[in-house]
Motif scaffolding. Structure first.
Motif, short mmCIF file in Angstrom:
data_model
loop_
_atom_site.label_atom_id
_atom_site.label_comp_id
_atom_site.label_asym_id
_atom_site.label_seq_id
_atom_site.Cartn_x
_atom_site.Cartn_y
_atom_site.Cartn_z
N THR A 141 0.85 -1.18 0.00
CA THR A 141 0.00 0.00 0.00
C THR A 141 0.89 1.23 0.00
O THR A 141 2.08 1.16 0.31
N TYR A 142 0.31 2.37 -0.33
CA TYR A 142 1.09 3.61 -0.34
C TYR A 142 1.56 3.98 1.07
O TYR A 142 2.74 4.35 1.24
N PRO A 143 0.72 3.91 2.11
CA PRO A 143 1.23 4.21 3.46
C PRO A 143 2.35 3.27 3.88
O PRO A 143 3.30 3.68 4.56
N LYS A 144 2.25 2.00 3.48
CA LYS A 144 3.30 1.03 3.84
C LYS A 144 4.62 1.37 3.16
O LYS A 144 5.69 1.24 3.75
N LEU A 145 4.54 1.85 1.93
CA LEU A 145 5.75 2.13 1.16
C LEU A 145 6.28 3.54 1.40
O LEU A 145 7.49 3.76 1.46
N MET A 146 5.36 4.51 1.55
CA MET A 146 5.76 5.91 1.64
C MET A 146 5.59 6.51 3.03
O MET A 146 6.15 7.57 3.32
N GLY A 147 4.79 5.84 3.87
CA GLY A 147 4.43 6.43 5.15
C GLY A 147 3.11 7.18 5.02
O GLY A 147 2.75 7.65 3.93
N LEU A 148 2.39 7.32 6.10
CA LEU A 148 1.05 7.92 6.07
C LEU A 148 1.09 9.40 5.69
O LEU A 148 0.31 9.84 4.82
N GLU A 149 1.98 10.17 6.29
CA GLU A 149 2.03 11.60 6.01
C GLU A 149 2.47 11.88 4.57
O GLU A 149 1.94 12.78 3.91
N LYS A 150 3.43 11.10 4.09
CA LYS A 150 3.88 11.30 2.71
C LYS A 150 2.78 10.90 1.73
O LYS A 150 2.64 11.48 0.65
N SER A 151 1.99 9.90 2.09
CA SER A 151 0.86 9.49 1.25
C SER A 151 -0.17 10.61 1.15
O SER A 151 -0.75 10.85 0.09
#
Length: 375
Positions: free
Chosen positions: A327-337
């Motif tokens: 997922t995007y939060p898993k790969l980028m982090g929640l704030e960066k997503s």
């Protein structure tokens, strides 16, 4: 005696005349049709979507700005007088009515009941509304695009039925209701999904448009759901479960969602633009816009899966984390997503520059709706 010089002149004149006629025929009749066949494949378009974005590393390494105000570019902000909520309600009502009429109850009864159960559940209808708004954007009439709008929603529903099966995502809840296979059994669910896929193409061909536009539209829709579209994304998604973050990157994740989620949103908009009579240039601008909001939809989906409850979402929350999906939060982090959501929103609106400000307002508002939705 024959005058060979005169004969050669006549033959040369004849050949030149045939050449001119052939070139004229080519440009008037063959070239436009060849253009349809040699449009970029979905793989090429997906690759272009990845490579056309600014450096991924630069974005990921940039500091997080928690209070970032996105200023709307001149000409792309929604009209201050445009009220999106009643627009959305009206369109949803029209789409629901059209879907209800497109799938009457009949024999085999269980199959039709399952089809209606899945399709007529309380969905957001983002894809059909995107199709209708894109048709109107290029000057077409809403009624002309309604069969295509319904077809896209039928295929979207088919993909949800399939995703929820025990052999796929094994989910029990969809749109706030038990999934189709939980109510009707796996066999009926699979058959109802196949029936929706078939009906989608049959129903779309009832649109009153030229045969050339219809062939183009059918080709776009077929490509979007096969091994160059939806199936490719789903296959990549399954094979990526449990992968270590060191083994993948943003491009890998984007490939999954360009094909699995974004492609059907993109196709919905493209079908509307084709049926509405848009030029090739207008269709491609709509395509780029819709590809952005397709990715936007998925990034927001990933964020909601991590931050909302099952009751709030109407489907099982936290399922992606449980099965180890990328997922995007898993790969980028929640704030960066969340920053990525703002970036995609801005990119999407920029592709609409040059269209009528009045006609573009629903699409800008729809983009903001997708970016800010809470379920």
């Amino acid at each position: 005696m024959f005058d060979f010089d005169e004969m050669e002149s006549q033959n040369l004149f004849l050949y030149l005349s045939l050449l001119v006629l052939s070139i004229t025929f080519f440009f008037q009749n063959i070239k436009p049709r060849l253009g349809r066949f040699f449009q970029p494949s979905l793989e090429t378009r997906a690759k272009a979507a990845i490579l056309s974005r600014q450096e991924v590393a630069q974005f990921l390494d940039s500091p997080i700005v928690k209070e970032q105000e996105q200023e709307q570019e001149e000409g792309i902000s929604p009209s201050s007088t445009f009220d999106f909520d009643p627009y959305m309600e009206t369109k949803v009502e029209l789409v629901n009515k059209a879907l209800d009429e497109a799938i009457p109850v009949g024999e085999p009864l269980k199959i039709h009941e399952a089809m209606r159960y899945a399709v007529l559940a309380a969905g957001k209808r983002v894809r059909p509304i995107l199709c209708l708004a894109s048709c109107e954007l290029v000057g077409g009439e809403e009624n002309a695009a309604m069969p295509a709008a319904c077809a896209v929603e039928m295929i979207h529903t088919m993909s949800l039925i399939k995703d929820d099966l025990p052999c796929m995502d094994n989910d029990d809840l969809r749109r706030g209701k038990p999934t189709t296979h939980k109510v009707y059994g796996e066999g009926v669910a699979i058959l109802s999904g196949g029936a929706l896929l078939s009906l989608a193409f049959e129903h779309m061909t009832t649109a009153e448009v030229s045969s050339e536009k219809m062939v183009w539209a059918v080709r776009e829709l077929a490509r979007s759901i096969g091994t160059r579209g939806l199936v490719a994304g789903q296959a990549k998604d399954i094979s990526s479960e449990g992968l270590d973050l060191d083994e993948v990157g943003l491009e890998h994740l984007e490939f999954i969602h360009v094909h699995k989620t974004a492609v059907l949103l993109e196709t919905a908009a493209v079908l509307g633009a084709i049926i509405g009579g848009g030029s090739n240039e207008e269709v491609e601008r709509v395509r780029k816009f819709a590809r952005c909001i397709g990715l936007l939809f998925q990034v927001v989906d990933d964020i909601l899966d991590e931050t909302k409850s099952s009751e709030e979402l109407g489907k099982t929350a936290g399922k992606d984390q449980l099965v180890g999906k990328l997922t995007y939060p898993k790969l980028m982090g929640l704030e960066k997503s969340k920053e990525f959501v703002k970036r995609l929103t801005k990119d999407a609106c920029e592709h609409l520059q040059g269209f009528s400000k009045e006609k573009v307002a629903p699409l800008v508002a729809l983009t903001n709706f997708i970016a800010n939705r809470n379920r």
